[in-house]
Design an enzyme around this catalytic site. Sequence first.
Site, PDB file in Angstrom:
ATOM      1  CG  HIS A 158     -98.031  15.283 -13.274  1.00  0.00           C
ATOM      2  ND1 HIS A 158     -97.410  14.062 -13.385  1.00  0.00           N
ATOM      3  CD2 HIS A 158     -97.385  16.123 -14.140  1.00  0.00           C
ATOM      4  CE1 HIS A 158     -96.416  14.152 -14.263  1.00  0.00           C
ATOM      5  NE2 HIS A 158     -96.378  15.393 -14.729  1.00  0.00           N
ATOM      6  CG  ASP A 161    -103.787   8.587  -3.195  1.00  0.00           C
ATOM      7  OD1 ASP A 161    -104.210   8.966  -2.084  1.00  0.00           O
ATOM      8  OD2 ASP A 161    -103.770   7.384  -3.535  1.00  0.00           O
ATOM      9  CG  HIS A 163    -101.413   6.662   1.065  1.00  0.00           C
ATOM     10  ND1 HIS A 163    -100.720   5.470   1.100  1.00  0.00           N
ATOM     11  CD2 HIS A 163    -101.745   6.862  -0.241  1.00  0.00           C
ATOM     12  CE1 HIS A 163    -100.624   4.975  -0.124  1.00  0.00           C
ATOM     13  NE2 HIS A 163    -101.233   5.814  -0.958  1.00  0.00           N
ATOM     14  CG  HIS A 198     -98.947   7.599  -4.704  1.00  0.00           C
ATOM     15  ND1 HIS A 198     -99.683   7.183  -5.788  1.00  0.00           N
ATOM     16  CD2 HIS A 198     -99.548   7.052  -3.614  1.00  0.00           C
ATOM     17  CE1 HIS A 198    -100.687   6.414  -5.383  1.00  0.00           C
ATOM     18  NE2 HIS A 198    -100.626   6.321  -4.063  1.00  0.00           N
ATOM     19  CB  CYS A 199     -98.368  11.218  -9.334  1.00  0.00           C
ATOM     20  SG  CYS A 199     -99.277  11.885 -10.748  1.00  0.00           S
ATOM     21  CG  HIS A 209     -97.204   9.392 -13.225  1.00  0.00           C
ATOM     22  ND1 HIS A 209     -97.378  10.758 -13.245  1.00  0.00           N
ATOM     23  CD2 HIS A 209     -97.535   8.962 -14.467  1.00  0.00           C
ATOM     24  CE1 HIS A 209     -97.792  11.140 -14.439  1.00  0.00           C
ATOM     25  NE2 HIS A 209     -97.904  10.055 -15.195  1.00  0.00           N
ATOM     26  CG  HIS A 319     -79.778  -2.639  10.397  1.00  0.00           C
ATOM     27  ND1 HIS A 319     -80.046  -2.994  11.699  1.00  0.00           N
ATOM     28  CD2 HIS A 319     -78.421  -2.683  10.270  1.00  0.00           C
ATOM     29  CE1 HIS A 319     -78.905  -3.252  12.339  1.00  0.00           C
ATOM     30  NE2 HIS A 319     -77.912  -3.061  11.492  1.00  0.00           N
ATOM     31  CB  THR A 343     -84.130  -4.753  11.046  1.00  0.00           C
ATOM     32  OG1 THR A 343     -82.707  -4.930  11.013  1.00  0.00           O
ATOM     33  CG2 THR A 343     -84.622  -4.515   9.627  1.00  0.00           C
ATOM     34  CG  HIS A 369     -80.235  -5.728   7.317  1.00  0.00           C
ATOM     35  ND1 HIS A 369     -79.976  -7.073   7.179  1.00  0.00           N
ATOM     36  CD2 HIS A 369     -79.186  -5.219   7.999  1.00  0.00           C
ATOM     37  CE1 HIS A 369     -78.838  -7.369   7.777  1.00  0.00           C
ATOM     38  NE2 HIS A 369     -78.326  -6.243   8.290  1.00  0.00           N
TER      39      HIS A 369
END
Length: 405
Positions: A158, A161, A163, A198-199, A209, A319, A343, A369
């Site tokens: 594993h 990352d 962002h 995330h992986c 993953h 929403h 929304t 929604h």
Amino acid sequence: MTKFINPGLSKTSRRNVLRGSVLAGAAAMTGTAALTGPRAPRLDRANATSARLYKAAGEQTADSTAKPADLSGYTRVKQELVAPPFAPEHEQVATGEPKIVEITMDTTERLMVVDEDTGASVWALTYNGSVPGPLIIVHEGNMVELTLRNPHDSMMEHNIDFHASTGALGGGGLTQVYPGEEAVLRWKATKPGCFTYHCAPGGAMIPYHVTHGMNGAIIVLPRDGLKDAQGNPLRYDSIAYFGEQDYYLPMDENGDYKTYDAAGDDYADSLEAMRGLVPTHQVFNGAVGALTGENALKAKVGETVLMVHNSCNVDSRPHLIGGHGDYVWESSFTDPPLTGMETWFVRGGSAAAALYTFEQPGVYAYVNHNLIIGAMLGGTAHFVVEGDWNNDLMEQVVAPRPFAT
């Protein structure tokens, strides 16, 4: 309900794991004879290409002549992460100088029930055992120092990352940990906003993953807190953290969901199901009904809630039925917030935030929604709000009754 199972399988190491590969699934790809021998990885071309990319990203620092980071003036604090939908303790407005925020996450592989009505389950790949992974909150200018640990009984490698970070594939190239290993990554939070993490082990294992739950969100708050377009401070009483998860669960010829003995055993079947791009479930916080009924979120009239929505893999359209997004940040906190939204939009691979002050008591449904997702695939959560009703905002003038024809 979440179900826990310890796979209890043999230990793994760098000797029997390849980058971008999976420890299980070989039997499905090479024949049942493989079940009688050791679990062996299989590396296809896409994974091999991505593995080389991650290896190169991880080795860049070895030849670097960069000076060590200047940590003078920073103080160290530990952030105790908590399970979703809750948020860790934090300051809305930063005090003092920037800090090094220390956090620890374990890459736990767990069998989870996705839908109790159908018995659908998944070997979830998680950070700290939850889908989504825990919410992290820091301020702009802080350092995030993560210790990422892969338990000895894991079946897979594993990484993570971020962002919100800069360099080395979001840290993915520097955090590739095999079972029984840990890595420490430190990065500076330079951009305020909500971001996904995330992986991303490489190749087809990246979507594998992510669609098995290995993603979460981090909030990087401005040092002086959230503000409206005129620069006025905005504050909240609590945070509600939603992770929208798309699952692609394999089914047999009878339409029943398949079950597997260990994490990774579904690899070949899952890749085939994922190619259709049609999720079997698209839920909030890991399972159908995870945030409804007894698990519904609680609030009171007059309370302001910051709703943080992470959607790592698919676009979403949150929403709040019966409410609004008073202030919505679909992008950076440095941009003026949208206001009065019915929304809002969360791009796949990102996180967004919406601020709302509840004005009426009752049950509010927080939904995707795309109502097919909200009503049929599981993308629904509930707020139960206490307080006094205000007829100036809404009043039932006549209850339903027969009418003359």
